[in-house]
Design a protein around this motif. Sequence first.
Motif, PDB file in Angstrom:
ATOM      1  N   LEU A 149       0.825  -1.207   0.000  1.00 39.80           N
ATOM      2  CA  LEU A 149       0.000   0.000   0.000  1.00 39.80           C
ATOM      3  C   LEU A 149       0.865   1.266   0.000  1.00 39.80           C
ATOM      4  CD1 LEU A 149      -2.778  -1.012   2.580  1.00 39.80           C
ATOM      5  CD2 LEU A 149      -2.865  -1.134   0.086  1.00 39.80           C
ATOM      6  N   GLN A 150       1.964   1.209   0.732  1.00 39.22           N
ATOM      7  CA  GLN A 150       2.888   2.344   0.756  1.00 39.22           C
ATOM      8  C   GLN A 150       3.403   2.638  -0.658  1.00 39.22           C
ATOM      9  OE1 GLN A 150       6.725   1.367   2.235  1.00 39.22           O
ATOM     10  NE2 GLN A 150       7.182   3.426   2.991  1.00 39.22           N
ATOM     11  N   GLN A 151       3.760   1.602  -1.383  1.00 43.47           N
ATOM     12  CA  GLN A 151       4.258   1.790  -2.750  1.00 43.47           C
ATOM     13  C   GLN A 151       3.158   2.304  -3.666  1.00 43.47           C
ATOM     14  OE1 GLN A 151       5.973  -1.958  -3.917  1.00 43.47           O
ATOM     15  NE2 GLN A 151       7.652  -1.817  -2.420  1.00 43.47           N
ATOM     16  N   ARG A 152       1.973   1.774  -3.499  1.00 39.00           N
ATOM     17  CA  ARG A 152       0.861   2.216  -4.354  1.00 39.00           C
ATOM     18  C   ARG A 152       0.592   3.704  -4.180  1.00 39.00           C
ATOM     19  NH1 ARG A 152      -5.564   0.651  -3.803  1.00 39.00           N
ATOM     20  NH2 ARG A 152      -6.269   2.362  -5.131  1.00 39.00           N
ATOM     21  N   LEU A 153       0.645   4.179  -2.944  1.00 40.62           N
ATOM     22  CA  LEU A 153       0.367   5.585  -2.656  1.00 40.62           C
ATOM     23  C   LEU A 153       1.593   6.481  -2.834  1.00 40.62           C
ATOM     24  CD1 LEU A 153      -1.738   5.068   0.598  1.00 40.62           C
ATOM     25  CD2 LEU A 153      -2.628   5.711  -1.653  1.00 40.62           C
ATOM     26  N   ASP A 154       2.768   5.845  -2.986  1.00 42.10           N
ATOM     27  CA  ASP A 154       4.025   6.597  -3.012  1.00 42.10           C
ATOM     28  C   ASP A 154       4.140   7.447  -1.749  1.00 42.10           C
ATOM     29  OD1 ASP A 154       6.484   7.420  -3.977  1.00 42.10           O
ATOM     30  OD2 ASP A 154       5.648   9.110  -5.096  1.00 42.10           O
ATOM     31  N   ALA A 155       3.838   6.773  -0.608  1.00 33.79           N
ATOM     32  CA  ALA A 155       3.797   7.461   0.688  1.00 33.79           C
ATOM     33  C   ALA A 155       5.202   7.555   1.267  1.00 33.79           C
ATOM     34  CB  ALA A 155       2.858   6.715   1.636  1.00 33.79           C
ATOM     35  N   LYS A 156       5.926   8.582   0.880  1.00 37.33           N
ATOM     36  CA  LYS A 156       7.328   8.717   1.294  1.00 37.33           C
ATOM     37  C   LYS A 156       7.489   8.988   2.784  1.00 37.33           C
ATOM     38  CE  LYS A 156       9.144  10.207  -3.195  1.00 37.33           C
ATOM     39  NZ  LYS A 156       7.932   9.908  -3.969  1.00 37.33           N
ATOM     40  N   ALA A 157       6.470   9.562   3.402  1.00 39.01           N
ATOM     41  CA  ALA A 157       6.561   9.868   4.833  1.00 39.01           C
ATOM     42  C   ALA A 157       6.392   8.631   5.699  1.00 39.01           C
ATOM     43  CB  ALA A 157       5.509  10.909   5.208  1.00 39.01           C
ATOM     44  N   VAL A 158       5.897   7.541   5.109  1.00 39.99           N
ATOM     45  CA  VAL A 158       5.572   6.338   5.877  1.00 39.99           C
ATOM     46  C   VAL A 158       6.773   5.402   5.923  1.00 39.99           C
ATOM     47  CG1 VAL A 158       4.101   4.286   5.974  1.00 39.99           C
ATOM     48  CG2 VAL A 158       3.115   6.506   5.353  1.00 39.99           C
ATOM     49  N   LYS A 159       7.094   4.950   7.120  1.00 42.62           N
ATOM     50  CA  LYS A 159       8.151   3.957   7.332  1.00 42.62           C
ATOM     51  C   LYS A 159       7.514   2.750   8.022  1.00 42.62           C
ATOM     52  CE  LYS A 159      11.361   6.890   5.973  1.00 42.62           C
ATOM     53  NZ  LYS A 159      10.427   7.983   5.610  1.00 42.62           N
ATOM     54  N   ILE A 160       7.737   1.584   7.455  1.00 45.68           N
ATOM     55  CA  ILE A 160       7.085   0.379   7.978  1.00 45.68           C
ATOM     56  C   ILE A 160       8.124  -0.543   8.596  1.00 45.68           C
ATOM     57  CG2 ILE A 160       5.733  -1.659   7.356  1.00 45.68           C
ATOM     58  CD1 ILE A 160       4.620   0.146   5.019  1.00 45.68           C
ATOM     59  N   GLN A 161       7.813  -0.992   9.801  1.00 44.16           N
ATOM     60  CA  GLN A 161       8.749  -1.837  10.549  1.00 44.16           C
ATOM     61  C   GLN A 161       8.015  -3.063  11.062  1.00 44.16           C
ATOM     62  OE1 GLN A 161      10.507   0.165  13.949  1.00 44.16           O
ATOM     63  NE2 GLN A 161      10.883  -1.774  15.011  1.00 44.16           N
ATOM     64  N   ARG A 162       8.598  -4.225  10.822  1.00 44.92           N
ATOM     65  CA  ARG A 162       8.041  -5.426  11.435  1.00 44.92           C
ATOM     66  C   ARG A 162       8.667  -5.596  12.811  1.00 44.92           C
ATOM     67  NH1 ARG A 162       8.643 -11.899  10.181  1.00 44.92           N
ATOM     68  NH2 ARG A 162       7.042 -12.510  11.701  1.00 44.92           N
ATOM     69  N   GLY A 163       7.819  -5.670  13.833  1.00 49.50           N
ATOM     70  CA  GLY A 163       8.363  -5.831  15.169  1.00 49.50           C
ATOM     71  C   GLY A 163       7.304  -5.686  16.234  1.00 49.50           C
ATOM     72  N   ASP A 164       7.772  -5.663  17.462  1.00 44.31           N
ATOM     73  CA  ASP A 164       6.905  -5.583  18.644  1.00 44.31           C
ATOM     74  C   ASP A 164       6.537  -4.134  18.920  1.00 44.31           C
ATOM     75  OD1 ASP A 164       5.750  -6.511  21.219  1.00 44.31           O
ATOM     76  OD2 ASP A 164       7.415  -5.349  22.029  1.00 44.31           O
ATOM     77  N   ALA A 165       5.248  -3.853  19.018  1.00 41.74           N
ATOM     78  CA  ALA A 165       4.782  -2.482  19.210  1.00 41.74           C
ATOM     79  C   ALA A 165       5.263  -1.900  20.532  1.00 41.74           C
ATOM     80  CB  ALA A 165       3.256  -2.434  19.134  1.00 41.74           C
ATOM     81  N   LEU A 166       5.207  -2.696  21.594  1.00 46.88           N
ATOM     82  CA  LEU A 166       5.661  -2.183  22.891  1.00 46.88           C
ATOM     83  C   LEU A 166       7.145  -1.834  22.850  1.00 46.88           C
ATOM     84  CD1 LEU A 166       3.874  -4.423  25.559  1.00 46.88           C
ATOM     85  CD2 LEU A 166       3.483  -2.002  25.061  1.00 46.88           C
ATOM     86  N   GLY A 167       7.919  -2.696  22.214  1.00 47.62           N
ATOM     87  CA  GLY A 167       9.350  -2.417  22.091  1.00 47.62           C
ATOM     88  C   GLY A 167       9.609  -1.127  21.329  1.00 47.62           C
ATOM     89  N   ALA A 168       8.847  -0.915  20.249  1.00 49.37           N
ATOM     90  CA  ALA A 168       9.019   0.311  19.462  1.00 49.37           C
ATOM     91  C   ALA A 168       8.640   1.549  20.275  1.00 49.37           C
ATOM     92  CB  ALA A 168       8.171   0.228  18.197  1.00 49.37           C
ATOM     93  N   LEU A 169       7.588   1.450  21.061  1.00 52.07           N
ATOM     94  CA  LEU A 169       7.178   2.574  21.902  1.00 52.07           C
ATOM     95  C   LEU A 169       8.247   2.889  22.949  1.00 52.07           C
ATOM     96  CD1 LEU A 169       3.421   1.647  22.454  1.00 52.07           C
ATOM     97  CD2 LEU A 169       4.236   3.797  21.462  1.00 52.07           C
ATOM     98  N   GLN A 170       8.782   1.847  23.556  1.00 54.10           N
ATOM     99  CA  GLN A 170       9.774   2.041  24.614  1.00 54.10           C
ATOM    100  C   GLN A 170      11.106   2.551  24.066  1.00 54.10           C
ATOM    101  OE1 GLN A 170       9.593  -1.907  26.197  1.00 54.10           O
ATOM    102  NE2 GLN A 170       7.729  -1.520  27.399  1.00 54.10           N
ATOM    103  N   GLN A 171      11.370   2.262  22.800  1.00 54.32           N
ATOM    104  CA  GLN A 171      12.617   2.717  22.200  1.00 54.32           C
ATOM    105  C   GLN A 171      12.523   4.129  21.619  1.00 54.32           C
ATOM    106  OE1 GLN A 171      13.661  -0.313  19.345  1.00 54.32           O
ATOM    107  NE2 GLN A 171      13.708  -1.915  20.909  1.00 54.32           N
ATOM    108  N   ALA A 172      11.304   4.637  21.475  1.00 55.34           N
ATOM    109  CA  ALA A 172      11.147   5.991  20.942  1.00 55.34           C
ATOM    110  C   ALA A 172      11.773   6.999  21.914  1.00 55.34           C
ATOM    111  CB  ALA A 172       9.670   6.305  20.731  1.00 55.34           C
ATOM    112  N   ALA A 173      12.424   7.999  21.381  1.00 58.51           N
ATOM    113  CA  ALA A 173      13.051   9.015  22.235  1.00 58.51           C
ATOM    114  C   ALA A 173      11.973   9.757  23.029  1.00 58.51           C
ATOM    115  CB  ALA A 173      13.833   9.997  21.368  1.00 58.51           C
ATOM    116  N   PRO A 174      12.204  10.012  24.324  1.00 61.24           N
ATOM    117  CA  PRO A 174      11.216  10.726  25.137  1.00 61.24           C
ATOM    118  C   PRO A 174      10.855  12.081  24.515  1.00 61.24           C
ATOM    119  CG  PRO A 174      12.908   9.757  26.529  1.00 61.24           C
ATOM    120  CD  PRO A 174      13.371   9.580  25.124  1.00 61.24           C
ATOM    121  N   GLY A 175       9.557  12.349  24.466  1.00 63.78           N
ATOM    122  CA  GLY A 175       9.076  13.631  23.964  1.00 63.78           C
ATOM    123  C   GLY A 175       9.251  13.837  22.469  1.00 63.78           C
TER     124      GLY A 175
END
Length: 253
Positions: A149-175
């Motif tokens: 879908l990202q390719q179909r829309l040419d959605a350059k702002a979108v980054k897709i990652q396969r992984g654990d959602a909680l892990g991604a949230l916890q790894q995001a920089a604070p604020g």
Amino acid sequence: MSRSRIHLDVQSMAVNDAIAALERKTRGRQRNVPEAPEAPEAPAPAKGKPAKAAPAAKPVAAGAGEIRIIGGQWRRTRLAVAQRPGLRPTPDRVRETLFNWLGQDLTGWRCLDAFAGTGALGFEAASRGAKDVAMVELDAGLVAQLRSLQQRLDAKAVKIQRGDALGALQQAAPGSLDLVLLDPPFGENALFLPALRAACTAASADGWIYLEAPAEWDAAALAPLGLVRQRYLKAGAVHAHLLRKAAETGEAA
């Protein structure tokens, strides 16, 4: 003629008479026995038309659903999505209400769609001008579909990652995030509390957290997390919450 000869002739006649009587009796029985009917022949197919075979069972097709982008540059675009048990694209009405709450224009925003699923929320944010939209999904099939879908829309702002959602949230920089989108599987209650805690840390001081849940989170449940509810909507089984950090908003709505 001697007596012995006469006696033999009489015996011979008696034997012949008995044999004849037995033959007559046997023939009578054979006439009375009904003949077995012949098996009927199958009707021949009509001339020029081959006989029809029994219909084969139809294979069960893997169904596909659809999402529709509500607003922004891809407004009214329909995207086919796979169907999975428990997968719930956020209803159109709820998404429309959410982005009305957020003011429609997300130009320059940094967003994280932590339980991306079909990508309905993340693609909606990108359609409305978000600068960065990270989508995190664990299911490999859904990740492949999101990339398609990202390719179909040419959605350059979108980054897709396969992984654990909680892990991604916890790894995001604070604020670091302007908008955190949380739509965990409704059957996994244990995910909601840690996801909200991690989202509160990752969100900026004036950022937003959207929570979709199977039950309402009221002020008493949100206060220990340092969150207050700004908006709330119930649509069928969906409870939609728009949250902010308590220090920046004061009293809950």
